[in-house]
Design an enzyme around this catalytic site. Structure first.
Site, PDB file in Angstrom:
ATOM      1  N   HIS A 292       0.876  -1.183   0.000  1.00 27.11           N
ATOM      2  CA  HIS A 292       0.000   0.000   0.000  1.00 27.11           C
ATOM      3  C   HIS A 292       0.906   1.225   0.000  1.00 27.11           C
ATOM      4  O   HIS A 292       1.596   1.482  -0.974  1.00 27.11           O
ATOM      5  CB  HIS A 292      -0.936  -0.109   1.202  1.00 27.11           C
ATOM      6  CG  HIS A 292      -2.083   0.858   1.203  1.00 27.11           C
ATOM      7  ND1 HIS A 292      -2.397   1.668   0.162  1.00 27.11           N
ATOM      8  CD2 HIS A 292      -3.018   1.121   2.159  1.00 27.11           C
ATOM      9  CE1 HIS A 292      -3.454   2.400   0.458  1.00 27.11           C
ATOM     10  NE2 HIS A 292      -3.850   2.084   1.677  1.00 27.11           N
ATOM     11  N   HIS A 331      -2.573  -2.169 -10.061  1.00 29.77           N
ATOM     12  CA  HIS A 331      -3.524  -1.591  -9.119  1.00 29.77           C
ATOM     13  C   HIS A 331      -4.776  -2.443  -9.105  1.00 29.77           C
ATOM     14  O   HIS A 331      -5.170  -2.970 -10.145  1.00 29.77           O
ATOM     15  CB  HIS A 331      -3.876  -0.155  -9.544  1.00 29.77           C
ATOM     16  CG  HIS A 331      -4.453   0.646  -8.433  1.00 29.77           C
ATOM     17  ND1 HIS A 331      -5.788   0.605  -8.134  1.00 29.77           N
ATOM     18  CD2 HIS A 331      -3.872   1.483  -7.539  1.00 29.77           C
ATOM     19  CE1 HIS A 331      -6.002   1.402  -7.090  1.00 29.77           C
ATOM     20  NE2 HIS A 331      -4.861   1.954  -6.708  1.00 29.77           N
ATOM     21  N   ASP A 387       2.640   5.421  -7.094  1.00 29.45           N
ATOM     22  CA  ASP A 387       3.898   5.236  -6.368  1.00 29.45           C
ATOM     23  C   ASP A 387       5.119   5.087  -7.263  1.00 29.45           C
ATOM     24  O   ASP A 387       6.238   5.071  -6.771  1.00 29.45           O
ATOM     25  CB  ASP A 387       3.795   3.994  -5.473  1.00 29.45           C
ATOM     26  CG  ASP A 387       2.831   4.229  -4.325  1.00 29.45           C
ATOM     27  OD1 ASP A 387       2.842   5.348  -3.801  1.00 29.45           O
ATOM     28  OD2 ASP A 387       2.080   3.316  -3.985  1.00 29.45           O
TER      29      ASP A 387
HETATM   30  N1  CMC Z   1       4.568  -6.847 -10.807  1.00 25.89           N
HETATM   31  C1  CMC Z   1       4.454  -8.039 -11.431  1.00 25.89           C
HETATM   32  N2  CMC Z   1       3.308  -8.711 -11.576  1.00 25.89           N
HETATM   33  C2  CMC Z   1       2.227  -8.148 -11.051  1.00 25.89           C
HETATM   34  C3  CMC Z   1       2.254  -6.909 -10.388  1.00 25.89           C
HETATM   35  C4  CMC Z   1       3.477  -6.262 -10.279  1.00 25.89           C
HETATM   36  N3  CMC Z   1       3.580  -5.073  -9.683  1.00 25.89           N
HETATM   37  N4  CMC Z   1       1.014  -6.603  -9.971  1.00 25.89           N
HETATM   38  C5  CMC Z   1       0.229  -7.605 -10.352  1.00 25.89           C
HETATM   39  N5  CMC Z   1       0.953  -8.538 -11.012  1.00 25.89           N
HETATM   40  C6  CMC Z   1       0.462  -9.769 -11.635  1.00 25.89           C
HETATM   41  C7  CMC Z   1       0.128 -10.817 -10.582  1.00 25.89           C
HETATM   42  O1  CMC Z   1       1.241 -11.648 -10.319  1.00 25.89           O
HETATM   43  C8  CMC Z   1      -0.995 -11.557 -11.262  1.00 25.89           C
HETATM   44  O2  CMC Z   1      -0.448 -12.375 -12.246  1.00 25.89           O
HETATM   45  P1  CMC Z   1      -1.085 -13.838 -12.535  1.00 25.89           P
HETATM   46  O3  CMC Z   1      -2.440 -13.546 -13.095  1.00 25.89           O
HETATM   47  O4  CMC Z   1      -0.139 -14.463 -13.504  1.00 25.89           O
HETATM   48  O5  CMC Z   1      -1.125 -14.537 -11.207  1.00 25.89           O
HETATM   49  C9  CMC Z   1      -1.759 -10.462 -11.988  1.00 25.89           C
HETATM   50  O6  CMC Z   1      -0.781  -9.446 -12.258  1.00 25.89           O
HETATM   51  C10 CMC Z   1      -2.911  -9.884 -11.168  1.00 25.89           C
HETATM   52  O7  CMC Z   1      -2.362  -9.328  -9.978  1.00 25.89           O
HETATM   53  P2  CMC Z   1      -2.991  -9.426  -8.547  1.00 25.89           P
HETATM   54  O8  CMC Z   1      -1.894  -9.589  -7.533  1.00 25.89           O
HETATM   55  O9  CMC Z   1      -4.096 -10.436  -8.542  1.00 25.89           O
HETATM   56  O10 CMC Z   1      -3.640  -7.999  -8.425  1.00 25.89           O
HETATM   57  P3  CMC Z   1      -4.170  -7.332  -7.092  1.00 25.89           P
HETATM   58  O11 CMC Z   1      -5.294  -6.478  -7.493  1.00 25.89           O
HETATM   59  O12 CMC Z   1      -4.401  -8.342  -6.030  1.00 25.89           O
HETATM   60  O13 CMC Z   1      -2.921  -6.468  -6.610  1.00 25.89           O
HETATM   61  C11 CMC Z   1      -1.462  -4.690  -6.212  1.00 25.89           C
HETATM   62  C12 CMC Z   1      -2.831  -5.110  -6.751  1.00 25.89           C
HETATM   63  C13 CMC Z   1      -1.356  -3.166  -6.225  1.00 25.89           C
HETATM   64  C14 CMC Z   1      -1.279  -5.154  -4.755  1.00 25.89           C
HETATM   65  C15 CMC Z   1      -0.372  -5.327  -7.115  1.00 25.89           C
HETATM   66  O14 CMC Z   1      -0.529  -4.877  -8.436  1.00 25.89           O
HETATM   67  C16 CMC Z   1       1.028  -5.050  -6.605  1.00 25.89           C
HETATM   68  O15 CMC Z   1       1.526  -5.785  -5.755  1.00 25.89           O
HETATM   69  N6  CMC Z   1       1.708  -3.968  -7.106  1.00 25.89           N
HETATM   70  C17 CMC Z   1       2.997  -3.617  -6.611  1.00 25.89           C
HETATM   71  C18 CMC Z   1       2.838  -2.826  -5.343  1.00 25.89           C
HETATM   72  C19 CMC Z   1       2.329  -1.437  -5.619  1.00 25.89           C
HETATM   73  O16 CMC Z   1       2.808  -0.743  -6.497  1.00 25.89           O
HETATM   74  N7  CMC Z   1       1.371  -0.981  -4.781  1.00 25.89           N
HETATM   75  C20 CMC Z   1       0.819   0.354  -4.847  1.00 25.89           C
HETATM   76  C21 CMC Z   1      -0.618   0.367  -5.236  1.00 25.89           C
HETATM   77  S1  CMC Z   1      -1.198   2.014  -5.634  1.00 25.89           S
HETATM   78  C22 CMC Z   1      -1.095   2.951  -4.212  1.00 25.89           C
HETATM   79  C23 CMC Z   1      -1.696   2.348  -3.007  1.00 25.89           C
HETATM   80  O17 CMC Z   1      -2.834   1.838  -3.052  1.00 25.89           O
HETATM   81  O18 CMC Z   1      -1.042   2.386  -1.987  1.00 25.89           O
END
Ligand code: CMC
Length: 459
Positions: A292, A331, A387
């Site tokens: 986050h 996201h 971010d």
């Molecule tokens: N790098 C590589 N792969 C990713 C990433 C990433 N940053 N984000 C998602 N994926 C992949 C994930 O592995 C999955 O792949 P597969 O379908 O093959 O399993 C697919 O994309 C869907 O991802 P998810 O984890 O199911 O998506 P989510 O909605 O649960 O997660 C998230 C959202 C923000 C936690 C995630 O994208 C992430 O970890 N991003 C990196 C951390 C980040 O930048 N966070 C800041 C968010 S914005 C500001 C805030 O809210 O604080």
């Protein structure tokens, strides 16, 4: 579904009470057939949503608790009705109270946006002047706050200090728990907005081993914050207007983002009717996590680790193989470019003009380009989020990475407050208390300690 079941169900249709659900019309219903019993239910659909409680009537028998919705991580659950922030993740649109984030960043100050979020409308000049004045004269914290902050370890993480100190404010304002009193609520809102930068700056100065700097009420909100962070021996701190504006825009960009993890934490904790300082402390704690508010810190660490644009292909291979995560990308809601990332990118230039450019910018720009050219990221709709670039501005401002989520918390305070206020005034809200699907043992015979076999227990 068998024909037999469908035929049976016609006679046994149970219709949920639409009026108790904010009114779905006959056409706005969902017919659900329970194949376990053959019964069909007609459930009202309002605003494209079902009431999860309407599922409860779907039972296999008298002893059945009723159907529940299983939604770990709230992937498809609306926890409230809200009129504060609108996000269209597919189109990359963010609006506060109907105004686009682009317009607000262009024309408003952070405090004006805070007023908008909390009060629902843009202020008149008189209203804004009074609002800014009230916040300005509440920037000081009690000397005891300073004393206990000085008790933290010399290298304490500033976010940990912020969680503790904002929560501790409730002990200085015991009235704050009278959350049904409008006037008492109003003064806590002013205090939270006013004191958050002071606590944040004290945490920073502590971490740097420098004396705390008191607020300067001659300065505007972002300028005063810069002063509390960076003032040394000069009698009067004069913030660079370009840095002040960039910081104010960053605060606006982080002000609110509907039901994200930290806001949900604030609402959830606030739903116990606790005081707003404690609820906001829960928000700061949630924001501390690397997925986050900690993501900007992780994004900058990642750029430093990549070291040079020539290492990007290897790094991206590691991401695709699951060894790495591309921090600052992806996201839960945006499946398009995060509009906040685009605005931050524009303000990078102004900050670099004052502070000099960063070699990490080249890495970030190239990383974005290569990721957006790669099917792995485009197929999963992974784009830069807020971010990805914010860390570069914070670094240019001379902030250590541990301060990045603290900066996020200052801006998000207005959103947390607006959402908390909406929640405590919403007659539909009750204490937040999810259900579970119990998967453990039942009805075991108690075993005396001498007779127990050792089993391996996960920590
Ligand atoms: N790098 C590589 N792969 C990713 C990433 C990433 N940053 N984000 C998602 N994926 C992949 C994930 O592995 C999955 O792949 P597969 O379908 O093959 O399993 C697919 O994309 C869907 O991802 P998810 O984890 O199911 O998506 P989510 O909605 O649960 O997660 C998230 C959202 C923000 C936690 C995630 O994208 C992430 O970890 N991003 C990196 C951390 C980040 O930048 N966070 C800041 C968010 S914005 C500001 C805030 O809210 O604080």
């Amino acid at each position: 579904m068998s024909t037999e079941q469908t035929d049976m169900s016609t006679e046994q249709t149970a219709t949920a009470n639409a009026s108790a659900n904010g009114g779905g019309t006959a056409a706005e219903t969902l017919s659900v057939t329970d194949n376990r019993t053959g019964k069909t239910y007609e459930l009202p659909v309002t605003d494209g949503t079902l009431r999860a409680m309407d599922l409860r009537q779907i039972k296999t028998g008298e002893d059945d608790f009723g159907l529940m919705a299983y939604d770990p991580a709230y992937m498809n659950t609306a926890s409230c009705r809200s009129a504060i922030t609108y996000v269209d993740g597919e189109a990359g649109i963010l609006q506060h109270r109907g105004y686009s984030i682009e317009q607000l960043c262009e024309h408003s100050s952070y405090l004006e946006v805070a007023y908008l979020l909390i009060n629902g409308a843009l202020p008149t000049q008189d209203q804004l002047d009074k609002w800014v004045y009230e916040i300005t004269i509440h920037t000081f914290v009690h000397e005891n706050v300073k004393d206990f902050m000085q008790g933290f370890r010399y290298d304490a993480n500033p976010m940990g200090m912020l969680v503790a100190s904002v929560g501790a404010l409730s002990t200085f304002y015991p009235d704050a728990n009278k959350i049904n009193d409008e006037q008492i609520r109003a003064i806590q809102i002013i205090r939270l907005l006013a004191k958050m930068p002071t606590l944040a700056a004290f945490a920073f100065r502590h971490n740097m081993g420098q004396p705390y700097v008191y607020p300067d009420n001659d300065l505007a909100y972002p300028g005063n914050f810069l002063g509390m962070m960076y003032k040394m021996t000069e009698l009067k701190y004069k913030p660079d207007p370009r840095l002040e504006r960039a910081l104010d825009v960053l605060f606006i960009l982080h002000a609110d983002h509907e039901q994200n993890a930290s806001t949900s934490a604030v609402r959830s904790v606030g739903s116990t009717r606790v005081d707003p300082y404690s609820a906001v402390a829960a928000g700061v704690a949630a924001l501390y996590g690397p997925l986050h508010g900690g993501a900007n810190e992780q994004a900058l660490r990642m750029l430093r680790r990549i070291e040079s644009p020539r290492n990007i292909p290897d790094f991206l291979e590691g991401v695709k193989a699951g060894r790495e995560r591309l921090m600052g990308f992806g996201h839960r809601v945006y499946k398009n470019y995060d509009p906040r990332a685009r605005i931050i990118k524009k303000h990078l230039d102004a900050v670099f003009e004052v502070r000099g450019t960063s070699p990490l910018l080249d890495i970030a720009t190239e990383l974005e380009k290569q990721a957006l050219d790669d099917e792995y990221f485009t197929q999963r709709k992974l784009f830069p989020n807020v971010d990805f670039y914010s860390g570069l501005i914070y670094e240019a401002l001379g902030l250590p990475v541990a301060m990045f989520p603290v900066m996020f918390a200052i801006g998000r305070t207005s959103g947390w407050i607006a959402q908390w206020l909406e929640m405590v005034q919403d007659p539909e809200q009750k204490i937040a208390r999810p259900r579970q699907i119990y998967t453990g043992e039942r009805d075991r015979e108690y075993v005396p300690i001498a007779d127990r076999q050792s089993t391996s227990v996960a920590p």
